[in-house]
Design an enzyme around this catalytic site. Sequence first.
Site, PDB file in Angstrom:
ATOM      1  CB  CYS A 231    -123.071  12.875 -75.121  1.00 49.48           C
ATOM      2  SG  CYS A 231    -124.110  13.828 -76.221  1.00 49.48           S
TER       3      CYS A 231
ATOM      4  CB  CYS B 256    -116.391  36.844 -56.063  1.00 47.50           C
ATOM      5  SG  CYS B 256    -115.721  35.690 -57.250  1.00 47.50           S
TER       6      CYS B 256
END
Length: 280
Positions: A113, A136
């Site tokens: 992060c 898909c």
Amino acid sequence: MEKDYFSHLSSEEKQILKNKGTEAPFSGEYNDFFQAGIFVCRACENPLYESNTKFNSDCGWPSFDDEIIGSIKKYEDLSGGSVRAEICCAKCDGHLGHVFEGEQITTKNTRHCVNSLSIKFVSHSNLEIATFGAGCFWSVEKIFKSVKGVYMVQVGYMGGDTLNPTYNDICRGDTNHAEVLQIAFNPKIISYSDLLKVFWQNHNPTTLNQQGPDMGTQYRSVIFYYSDLQKNESEKSKQDAQTNFKTPIVTQIVVSSIFYRAEEYHQDYLEKNNLGNCSL
Ligand SMILES: [Zn+2]
């Protein structure tokens, strides 16, 4: 004398890199940013993260599930009330953010992060972009990811009439967005025309708005081109591919438009869910 890597930084950048601050969530320029390139340390330009390890964790800060080997130093940090490690640049010791394990967002099960203000993006100028719709997007993503010379594949939506579509929106079939793959590739290793061969070989381009059991405009066969060269190669490739099919190819060849990256759970879907293939 030790080199001062921080003197050229703005006060906001120093607050993060030198004083270990944290920028406000969802405020950084790289939070929602998914181009092909490398992120270097904003203080010393040490290469830290490849963009093909970046993912969207919805935490509000850039998230990566792997670092460039040797680029990061980790320090145990118990201050946040949870087990996490502070991460710093291995070259200049500038503060980047924290690393978390075990959240199961990506298969590497790791989330770096990182503050946007700690890093700087440098584009991989040797790469080109291709965008295809072939039904898909889950299984075709896996196929293209395994092609040598492909650096990064993202699944998303393109070619529709609405802004910022979600999967639920495009599933209704009335937004005209197609499920697509955006592929960043090195044309010195794999040419665009060879990528097109992979495209023709891995879906049925003769069924209008349908792939197997999946029906609707979101499953249409489509090539979104980025240049006249790509357009011409696509048209030639379509003619060549026709010899392999008894019925006419209905694939659209249209100019590219805004790519909307799909929700994170659709990225690497088969790998994350331990599936060999989807219904096709
Ligand atoms: Zn650094």
